[in-house]
Design a protein around this motif. Structure first.
Motif, PDB file in Angstrom:
ATOM      1  N   LYS A 153     -13.067   3.941  -8.584  1.00  0.00           N
ATOM      2  CA  LYS A 153     -11.755   3.770  -7.970  1.00  0.00           C
ATOM      3  C   LYS A 153     -11.476   2.287  -7.696  1.00  0.00           C
ATOM      4  O   LYS A 153     -10.373   1.806  -7.927  1.00  0.00           O
ATOM      5  N   TRP A 154     -12.476   1.559  -7.235  1.00  0.00           N
ATOM      6  CA  TRP A 154     -12.325   0.128  -6.943  1.00  0.00           C
ATOM      7  C   TRP A 154     -12.027  -0.651  -8.221  1.00  0.00           C
ATOM      8  O   TRP A 154     -11.150  -1.512  -8.248  1.00  0.00           O
ATOM      9  N   LEU A 155     -12.755  -0.354  -9.293  1.00  0.00           N
ATOM     10  CA  LEU A 155     -12.515  -1.054 -10.558  1.00  0.00           C
ATOM     11  C   LEU A 155     -11.139  -0.729 -11.116  1.00  0.00           C
ATOM     12  O   LEU A 155     -10.483  -1.581 -11.706  1.00  0.00           O
ATOM     13  N   ASP A 156     -10.685   0.506 -10.943  1.00  0.00           N
ATOM     14  CA  ASP A 156      -9.390   0.924 -11.468  1.00  0.00           C
ATOM     15  C   ASP A 156      -8.245   0.198 -10.774  1.00  0.00           C
ATOM     16  O   ASP A 156      -7.304  -0.243 -11.416  1.00  0.00           O
ATOM     17  N   THR A 157      -8.305   0.065  -9.450  1.00  0.00           N
ATOM     18  CA  THR A 157      -7.207  -0.574  -8.721  1.00  0.00           C
ATOM     19  C   THR A 157      -7.324  -2.090  -8.698  1.00  0.00           C
ATOM     20  O   THR A 157      -6.340  -2.778  -8.469  1.00  0.00           O
ATOM     21  N   ARG A 158      -8.498  -2.626  -8.898  1.00  0.00           N
ATOM     22  CA  ARG A 158      -8.700  -4.070  -8.834  1.00  0.00           C
ATOM     23  C   ARG A 158      -7.987  -4.803  -9.962  1.00  0.00           C
ATOM     24  O   ARG A 158      -7.514  -5.918  -9.794  1.00  0.00           O
ATOM     25  N   ASN A 159      -7.882  -4.183 -11.119  1.00  0.00           N
ATOM     26  CA  ASN A 159      -7.322  -4.847 -12.287  1.00  0.00           C
ATOM     27  C   ASN A 159      -5.851  -4.528 -12.525  1.00  0.00           C
ATOM     28  O   ASN A 159      -5.330  -4.827 -13.587  1.00  0.00           O
ATOM     29  N   GLU A 160      -5.194  -3.928 -11.550  1.00  0.00           N
ATOM     30  CA  GLU A 160      -3.780  -3.608 -11.727  1.00  0.00           C
ATOM     31  C   GLU A 160      -2.960  -4.891 -11.777  1.00  0.00           C
ATOM     32  O   GLU A 160      -3.104  -5.771 -10.939  1.00  0.00           O
ATOM     33  N   GLU A 161      -2.108  -4.973 -12.777  1.00  0.00           N
ATOM     34  CA  GLU A 161      -1.264  -6.158 -12.918  1.00  0.00           C
ATOM     35  C   GLU A 161      -0.032  -6.011 -12.034  1.00  0.00           C
ATOM     36  O   GLU A 161       0.545  -4.941 -11.933  1.00  0.00           O
ATOM     37  N   TYR A 162       0.348  -7.112 -11.391  1.00  0.00           N
ATOM     38  CA  TYR A 162       1.538  -7.119 -10.556  1.00  0.00           C
ATOM     39  C   TYR A 162       2.097  -8.533 -10.512  1.00  0.00           C
ATOM     40  O   TYR A 162       1.415  -9.498 -10.804  1.00  0.00           O
ATOM     41  N   ILE A 163       3.354  -8.628 -10.136  1.00  0.00           N
ATOM     42  CA  ILE A 163       4.019  -9.924 -10.025  1.00  0.00           C
ATOM     43  C   ILE A 163       4.209 -10.213  -8.545  1.00  0.00           C
ATOM     44  O   ILE A 163       4.795  -9.406  -7.810  1.00  0.00           O
ATOM     45  N   VAL A 164       3.705 -11.364  -8.109  1.00  0.00           N
ATOM     46  CA  VAL A 164       3.853 -11.757  -6.716  1.00  0.00           C
ATOM     47  C   VAL A 164       5.338 -11.858  -6.400  1.00  0.00           C
ATOM     48  O   VAL A 164       6.111 -12.420  -7.167  1.00  0.00           O
ATOM     49  N   GLY A 165       5.758 -11.306  -5.304  1.00  0.00           N
ATOM     50  CA  GLY A 165       7.157 -11.312  -4.922  1.00  0.00           C
ATOM     51  C   GLY A 165       7.860 -10.013  -5.233  1.00  0.00           C
ATOM     52  O   GLY A 165       8.963  -9.782  -4.758  1.00  0.00           O
ATOM     53  N   GLN A 166       7.238  -9.151  -6.046  1.00  0.00           N
ATOM     54  CA  GLN A 166       7.837  -7.861  -6.354  1.00  0.00           C
ATOM     55  C   GLN A 166       7.125  -6.708  -5.639  1.00  0.00           C
ATOM     56  O   GLN A 166       7.464  -5.560  -5.852  1.00  0.00           O
ATOM     57  N   LEU A 167       6.147  -7.020  -4.806  1.00  0.00           N
ATOM     58  CA  LEU A 167       5.442  -5.983  -4.064  1.00  0.00           C
ATOM     59  C   LEU A 167       6.228  -5.598  -2.818  1.00  0.00           C
ATOM     60  O   LEU A 167       7.069  -6.350  -2.335  1.00  0.00           O
ATOM     61  N   ALA A 168       5.928  -4.425  -2.295  1.00  0.00           N
ATOM     62  CA  ALA A 168       6.570  -3.945  -1.076  1.00  0.00           C
ATOM     63  C   ALA A 168       5.509  -3.303  -0.188  1.00  0.00           C
ATOM     64  O   ALA A 168       4.404  -2.989  -0.644  1.00  0.00           O
ATOM     65  N   ALA A 169       5.846  -3.135   1.067  1.00  0.00           N
ATOM     66  CA  ALA A 169       4.962  -2.443   1.998  1.00  0.00           C
ATOM     67  C   ALA A 169       5.669  -1.178   2.463  1.00  0.00           C
ATOM     68  O   ALA A 169       6.808  -1.230   2.931  1.00  0.00           O
ATOM     69  N   GLN A 170       4.989  -0.057   2.303  1.00  0.00           N
ATOM     70  CA  GLN A 170       5.538   1.223   2.719  1.00  0.00           C
ATOM     71  C   GLN A 170       4.920   1.573   4.072  1.00  0.00           C
ATOM     72  O   GLN A 170       3.697   1.703   4.181  1.00  0.00           O
ATOM     73  N   ILE A 171       5.750   1.722   5.086  1.00  0.00           N
ATOM     74  CA  ILE A 171       5.289   2.004   6.444  1.00  0.00           C
ATOM     75  C   ILE A 171       5.588   3.451   6.765  1.00  0.00           C
ATOM     76  O   ILE A 171       6.722   3.913   6.597  1.00  0.00           O
ATOM     77  N   THR A 172       4.556   4.175   7.215  1.00  0.00           N
ATOM     78  CA  THR A 172       4.742   5.557   7.640  1.00  0.00           C
ATOM     79  C   THR A 172       4.231   5.708   9.064  1.00  0.00           C
ATOM     80  O   THR A 172       3.260   5.063   9.457  1.00  0.00           O
ATOM     81  N   VAL A 173       4.900   6.555   9.828  1.00  0.00           N
ATOM     82  CA  VAL A 173       4.488   6.869  11.190  1.00  0.00           C
ATOM     83  C   VAL A 173       4.328   8.378  11.278  1.00  0.00           C
ATOM     84  O   VAL A 173       5.261   9.131  10.974  1.00  0.00           O
ATOM     85  N   ASN A 174       3.146   8.817  11.658  1.00  0.00           N
ATOM     86  CA  ASN A 174       2.817  10.239  11.776  1.00  0.00           C
ATOM     87  C   ASN A 174       3.081  10.989  10.468  1.00  0.00           C
ATOM     88  O   ASN A 174       3.557  12.116  10.460  1.00  0.00           O
TER      89      ASN A 174
END
Length: 130
Positions: free
Chosen positions: A23-44
């Motif tokens: 799982k660590w190797l799979d997510t570590r190499n994910e390509e992304y562009i800085v500035g296009q990420l978001a944070a999803q906030i959930t409560v309960n």
């Protein structure tokens, strides 16, 4: 404890290690562009807010019946800067700026996960063909 007990414990630890390693190797190499990420906030377990991770500083106050948390967005990442829970473990989780990283405040039931909205992996995509 006998030799068989140690073998069973070792086998279980090996399997768990392999699962987390893959799982660590799979997510570590994910390509992304800085500035296009978001944070999803959930409560309960319910969506609270989704914010873009930008260079500009932004403060997000979360006031619920479970408690009070303050998140700070800056330098294309997010960090928990205040939590009124007893141990304040979520404040020690640090700055998150890569996909799938999380900040969790269990007493206040707050989960923050960095997501890649433009990522190639979607939950509705086909995983395999038999």
């Amino acid at each position: 404890m006998k030799l068989g007990d140690f073998m069973i414990i070792g086998a279980v630890l090996l399997i768990v290690g392999l699962i987390y390693g893959i799982k660590w190797l799979d997510t570590r190499n994910e390509e992304y562009i800085v500035g296009q990420l978001a944070a999803q906030i959930t409560v309960n377990g319910k969506p609270y807010k989704t914010v873009n991770l930008a260079k500009e500083e932004q403060v997000i106050e979360i006031h619920t019946k479970y408690g009070h948390n303050t998140l700070k967005v800056f330098d294309y990442g997010i960090q928990m800067v205040f939590a009124d829970c007893p141990n304040k473990i979520s404040m020690q989780m640090g700055f998150k700026s890569r996909p799938h990283q999380q900040i969790i405040c269990i007493p206040n039931r707050v989960l923050v996960e960095v997501i890649n909205p433009s990522g190639s992996h979607d939950e509705d995509e086909l995983d395999a063909v038999i």
